[in-house]
Write a protein that holds these residues in place. Sequence first.
Motif, PDB file in Angstrom:
ATOM      1  N   MET A  41       0.858  -1.178   0.000  1.00  9.75           N
ATOM      2  CA  MET A  41       0.000   0.000   0.000  1.00  9.75           C
ATOM      3  C   MET A  41       0.897   1.232   0.000  1.00  9.75           C
ATOM      4  N   VAL A  42       0.644   2.158  -0.921  1.00  8.23           N
ATOM      5  CA  VAL A  42       1.514   3.323  -1.067  1.00  8.23           C
ATOM      6  C   VAL A  42       0.858   4.616  -0.597  1.00  8.23           C
ATOM      7  N   MET A  43      -0.483   4.616  -0.437  1.00  6.72           N
ATOM      8  CA  MET A  43      -1.199   5.780   0.076  1.00  6.72           C
ATOM      9  C   MET A  43      -2.443   5.319   0.825  1.00  6.72           C
ATOM     10  N   PRO A  70      -9.323   2.670   7.616  1.00  5.83           N
ATOM     11  CA  PRO A  70      -8.888   3.504   6.488  1.00  5.83           C
ATOM     12  C   PRO A  70      -9.988   3.559   5.441  1.00  5.83           C
ATOM     13  N   VAL A  71     -10.428   4.764   5.081  1.00  5.93           N
ATOM     14  CA  VAL A  71     -11.530   4.878   4.115  1.00  5.93           C
ATOM     15  C   VAL A  71     -11.037   4.707   2.688  1.00  5.93           C
ATOM     16  N   LEU A  72      -9.755   4.992   2.443  1.00  7.19           N
ATOM     17  CA  LEU A  72      -9.172   4.819   1.107  1.00  7.19           C
ATOM     18  C   LEU A  72      -7.838   4.108   1.224  1.00  7.19           C
ATOM     19  N   LYS A  73      -7.647   3.098   0.384  1.00  5.40           N
ATOM     20  CA  LYS A  73      -6.359   2.389   0.304  1.00  5.40           C
ATOM     21  C   LYS A  73      -5.908   2.385  -1.151  1.00  5.40           C
ATOM     22  N   VAL A  74      -4.668   2.784  -1.377  1.00  6.02           N
ATOM     23  CA  VAL A  74      -4.091   2.808  -2.721  1.00  6.02           C
ATOM     24  C   VAL A  74      -2.940   1.812  -2.748  1.00  6.02           C
ATOM     25  N   TYR A  75      -3.066   0.787  -3.599  1.00  8.12           N
ATOM     26  CA  TYR A  75      -2.087  -0.288  -3.673  1.00  8.12           C
ATOM     27  C   TYR A  75      -1.260  -0.219  -4.960  1.00  8.12           C
ATOM     28  N   TRP A  76       0.009  -0.638  -4.875  1.00  7.24           N
ATOM     29  CA  TRP A  76       0.759  -1.091  -6.045  1.00  7.24           C
ATOM     30  C   TRP A  76       0.544  -2.593  -6.061  1.00  7.24           C
ATOM     31  N   GLN A  77      -0.136  -3.083  -7.085  1.00  7.68           N
ATOM     32  CA  GLN A  77      -0.539  -4.489  -7.128  1.00  7.68           C
ATOM     33  C   GLN A  77      -0.430  -5.009  -8.554  1.00  7.68           C
ATOM     34  N   ASN A  78       0.379  -6.032  -8.739  1.00 13.21           N
ATOM     35  CA  ASN A  78       0.559  -6.637 -10.065  1.00 13.21           C
ATOM     36  C   ASN A  78       0.923  -5.594 -11.123  1.00 13.21           C
ATOM     37  N   GLU A  79       1.777  -4.660 -10.739  1.00 18.39           N
ATOM     38  CA  GLU A  79       2.302  -3.620 -11.624  1.00 18.39           C
ATOM     39  C   GLU A  79       1.262  -2.579 -12.031  1.00 18.39           C
ATOM     40  N   GLY A  97     -15.373  -1.764   0.290  1.00 18.85           N
ATOM     41  CA  GLY A  97     -16.457  -1.579  -0.665  1.00 18.85           C
ATOM     42  C   GLY A  97     -15.956  -1.601  -2.093  1.00 18.85           C
ATOM     43  N   GLU A  98     -16.267  -0.561  -2.840  1.00 21.25           N
ATOM     44  CA  GLU A  98     -15.919  -0.521  -4.256  1.00 21.25           C
ATOM     45  C   GLU A  98     -14.405  -0.531  -4.451  1.00 21.25           C
ATOM     46  N   SER A  99     -13.967  -1.298  -5.443  1.00 22.06           N
ATOM     47  CA  SER A  99     -12.547  -1.397  -5.780  1.00 22.06           C
ATOM     48  C   SER A  99     -12.371  -1.074  -7.257  1.00 22.06           C
ATOM     49  N   TYR A 100     -11.249  -0.454  -7.585  1.00 26.34           N
ATOM     50  CA  TYR A 100     -11.005  -0.091  -8.975  1.00 26.34           C
ATOM     51  C   TYR A 100      -9.522  -0.251  -9.286  1.00 26.34           C
ATOM     52  N   ILE A 101      -9.228  -0.891 -10.415  1.00 26.01           N
ATOM     53  CA  ILE A 101      -7.851  -1.035 -10.883  1.00 26.01           C
ATOM     54  C   ILE A 101      -7.681  -0.172 -12.126  1.00 26.01           C
ATOM     55  N   PHE A 102      -6.776   0.781 -12.080  1.00 28.65           N
ATOM     56  CA  PHE A 102      -6.518   1.615 -13.254  1.00 28.65           C
ATOM     57  C   PHE A 102      -5.963   0.744 -14.385  1.00 28.65           C
ATOM     58  N   PRO A 103      -6.443   0.936 -15.606  1.00 29.53           N
ATOM     59  CA  PRO A 103      -6.000   0.079 -16.718  1.00 29.53           C
ATOM     60  C   PRO A 103      -4.529   0.254 -17.085  1.00 29.53           C
ATOM     61  N   GLU A 104      -3.960   1.408 -16.797  1.00 28.06           N
ATOM     62  CA  GLU A 104      -2.564   1.672 -17.166  1.00 28.06           C
ATOM     63  C   GLU A 104      -1.600   0.857 -16.303  1.00 28.06           C
ATOM     64  N   THR A 105      -0.634   0.224 -16.932  1.00 24.93           N
ATOM     65  CA  THR A 105       0.410  -0.494 -16.210  1.00 24.93           C
ATOM     66  C   THR A 105       1.528   0.476 -15.842  1.00 24.93           C
ATOM     67  N   LEU A 165       3.769  -2.982   3.374  1.00 26.11           N
ATOM     68  CA  LEU A 165       3.865  -4.285   2.707  1.00 26.11           C
ATOM     69  C   LEU A 165       2.746  -5.220   3.157  1.00 26.11           C
ATOM     70  N   GLN A 166       2.044  -5.809   2.190  1.00 27.21           N
ATOM     71  CA  GLN A 166       0.859  -6.617   2.485  1.00 27.21           C
ATOM     72  C   GLN A 166       1.147  -8.118   2.476  1.00 27.21           C
ATOM     73  N   THR A 167       2.221  -8.507   3.133  1.00 25.31           N
ATOM     74  CA  THR A 167       2.548  -9.927   3.264  1.00 25.31           C
ATOM     75  C   THR A 167       3.450 -10.128   4.467  1.00 25.31           C
ATOM     76  N   LYS A 168       3.417 -11.362   4.993  1.00 21.56           N
ATOM     77  CA  LYS A 168       4.348 -11.744   6.056  1.00 21.56           C
ATOM     78  C   LYS A 168       5.248 -12.883   5.585  1.00 21.56           C
ATOM     79  N   ASP A 169       5.283 -13.133   4.269  1.00 24.70           N
ATOM     80  CA  ASP A 169       6.114 -14.207   3.730  1.00 24.70           C
ATOM     81  C   ASP A 169       7.575 -14.003   4.118  1.00 24.70           C
TER      82      ASP A 169
END
Length: 300
Positions: free
Chosen positions: A160-162, A185-194, A222-230, A280-284
Amino acid sequence: MVVITRNTLSFIKSFLTMMLLLSFMNCQDKNDDTPGVEIVEEEPVEETFKLPNIDLNNWKVTLPVGNPTEVKPPEILNYATNETLKPFMYNDSLNGALVFYTYPGASTANSSYSRTELREQMVPGSNTTNWTFAQGGNMKGTLEMDEISRDSDGDFHRTMVMQIHGRLTNEQRDLIGEDDNNAPPVLKVYWQNEKVRVVVKALKDLTVSDMEILETDSWKDGESYIFPETVGFDKFTVEVKVSTGRIEVVLNENTAKVFEGIHLEKWGVFENYFKAGNYLQTKDEGSFARVKYYDLTVSH
């Protein structure tokens, strides 16, 4: 009559040639303005160092060590020489970025994941002054995923970056009998799968009471959105614009997603603060991430 042999004549010619050459070289050393001779002095090559465009006076940082460790203003301003901060938050001076490095370690009371993440402080050093959606806010950052680990399937981990994080006032906290001021958190902004993915909170039940709405368990993703741009590992810009009942997220100043409606209108009961960095969203085992921020600004 003077007799000069061939050998003597050859010697004289060689001597005169040598004297002329030495004379020319001597003149060249003493006179830099010798016609037809240009003396070029090489200037020393200097590295150009750049600093990120980030004012840390209104931010504290949480680290993946300690309980976890937090560094607030004014100490955070000396991050470049702070021995606690240096492994996790440091300058990339060649590119003008602030690097946030994290791995699974210490986490906050309400999370199982670790972070090197900034938390907005409207009053430096204090968490008690925050803002509402009615007051509004704007956060804009230019950042880049520098490096991130992969899971057992070979896919990149996510971070999560923001965020926009909610906060209970002291009165709200006491009303529902909580021991801290934490709200979701009402808004979460992820870097996910590029790509950049954004998620907002929604009420599980729109008929909740004024007291129940303050409970974390009353809210869900609730609602989730992935920006189409890589965006991949290139530099990108995210801007978050907040007003009453509305969140707008803009990627690279040309693609926007707007969230609005009854759920965000009801969110207006909470105070809020911005967050930015590397959560970071993992404990691996062996996982990690490095996120670079080139600039970060907030206004209200």
